[in-house]
Design an enzyme around this catalytic site. Sequence first.
Site, PDB file in Angstrom:
ATOM      1  N   TRP A  33      -4.206 -35.098 115.334  1.00  0.00           N
ATOM      2  CA  TRP A  33      -4.146 -35.769 114.028  1.00  0.00           C
ATOM      3  C   TRP A  33      -2.717 -35.800 113.490  1.00  0.00           C
ATOM      4  O   TRP A  33      -1.942 -34.873 113.688  1.00  0.00           O
ATOM      5  CB  TRP A  33      -5.037 -35.016 113.055  1.00  0.00           C
ATOM      6  N   ASN A  60      -0.707 -36.999 109.588  1.00  0.00           N
ATOM      7  CA  ASN A  60      -0.682 -37.687 108.301  1.00  0.00           C
ATOM      8  C   ASN A  60       0.714 -37.636 107.691  1.00  0.00           C
ATOM      9  O   ASN A  60       1.656 -38.048 108.375  1.00  0.00           O
ATOM     10  CB  ASN A  60      -1.810 -37.258 107.351  1.00  0.00           C
ATOM     11  N   ASP A  61       0.926 -37.174 106.487  1.00  0.00           N
ATOM     12  CA  ASP A  61       2.166 -37.388 105.739  1.00  0.00           C
ATOM     13  C   ASP A  61       3.443 -37.142 106.546  1.00  0.00           C
ATOM     14  O   ASP A  61       3.579 -36.100 107.196  1.00  0.00           O
ATOM     15  CB  ASP A  61       2.227 -36.434 104.545  1.00  0.00           C
ATOM     16  N   GLU A  86       1.050 -36.551  94.037  1.00  0.00           N
ATOM     17  CA  GLU A  86       1.428 -35.955  95.311  1.00  0.00           C
ATOM     18  C   GLU A  86       2.747 -36.534  95.818  1.00  0.00           C
ATOM     19  O   GLU A  86       3.183 -37.602  95.403  1.00  0.00           O
ATOM     20  CB  GLU A  86       0.350 -36.229  96.377  1.00  0.00           C
TER      21      GLU A  86
END
Length: 470
Positions: free
Chosen positions: A25, A27-28, A209
């Site tokens: 995985w 993400n950011d 965020e």
Amino acid sequence: MSQKYAKVTNNRYRLGYHIMPKSGWINDPNGFSYFDGYYHIFYQHYPFKPEWGPMHWGHARSKDLVNWETLPIALTPGGLEDKDGCFSGTAIEKDGLLYLFYTGHHYYGDNNPDHFWQNQNLAYSNDGIHFKKYSENAVISKPPEDNTHHFRDPKVWKYQDTYYMIIGSQNNRELGRIIMYKSKDLINWEYLGPVSESKDQSAEGYMWECPDLFDLNGHHVLLFSPQGIQTKEEKYLNLFQNGYFIGNLDYQNTVFTRGEFKELDHGHDFYAPQTMLSPDNRRILIGWMAMWESHMPEKKDGWSGALTLPRELILKNNHLYMKPVDELKKLRINTGIKYEVKNTQHYIISSDSKNLEINISIPYRNFTFAMKDSKDELISLNFNHDKNKFILYRNDLNSYRYSTIMNSNKLKLQIYVDTSSIEIFINDGESVFTERYYTEEIPEIFIKDKDVINSEIEVFELKNNVITFD
């Protein structure tokens, strides 16, 4: 017994020239920086499954923002300071060392994913590859008293002779905000207070965020990802949003005076962008090319998620333009194939590649750009001349996205098509749509409608496999 890394079982959706995980995985983006002759990008990563889990920091570097080398994982959770995850953060160089600031995530052990606490930590490296966590972590052990447990995603920069840190947070009235600290040595941090807060949950969000604050063309830009903004007609249609304020940061009084929130990317698959200042003083951005509600069919193949192409930010007329960095021209294999549109429907054809750069110059009239396979029209982008509006439709999601631009004489579209992504830049980045699409075929790409006659198209085939893995 140690866990085994996830394994990619099918390459059907693997991207040709975007940063993606070796497996597992992503993400950011985190720690976007320049150090020791390389651009460095880190990212939230779970290597053991193609789904979100205890966050690690994946890592890649590049000499040119085009060819990326994936490096060993930079941060692994498990210590007292980051027991349940090394969440997002930043990087900064000081005295020949690369420092990483990140959020330590901690659950209370009651099986409630919303019952957690967070702190801010430091790691450092002298070679930009191997990182050591600071022995006295956490450098900021808890949020201020008027904060909730949402306290994450530090961004650090230097102004004059002082280092500053902003953190995404939520006040005790459950309104999103950005809080600020300062330091002389990157170790000891003094709390300065909130610099900007949400005026209303539904209008500006309950949690802010991934903040990023920088100077651009004589103004300050606060880039962030607010959670909780309610949909307003054709705006704010994703689960969470991305966008910015234009304003001015008063360092002495710790106040950011700003205008209204503006969305940055209008597509379905863009979140948590982070910027850095390049050696030649360009402000360059990379974002997560997904969203929390994205369905990600590649999970079945042992991986999920990717990062966007690097984009240069330019501020004009109180609006952020976001265009592909010039270095991406290095991806081009050929000198380009040019077409002049003379029919009401024109197919764009370039070998058998899924990796294309398409530049379209078109009169300021109605038209539709579309991609399809043998079963469905995958994505369509319609321009309504009377309303100056673009309407994008995703067939797999049965979902629309919208953007309105300024009136002009001609439209310019720069489109990057990869194996399972498309990034559309309109009028040098005045408006941008970032999307994933999924087909195992080479899609047909075309523009149509009678008003597209006398348009020009230039197509470049792009390199594949420019990402190497450790």
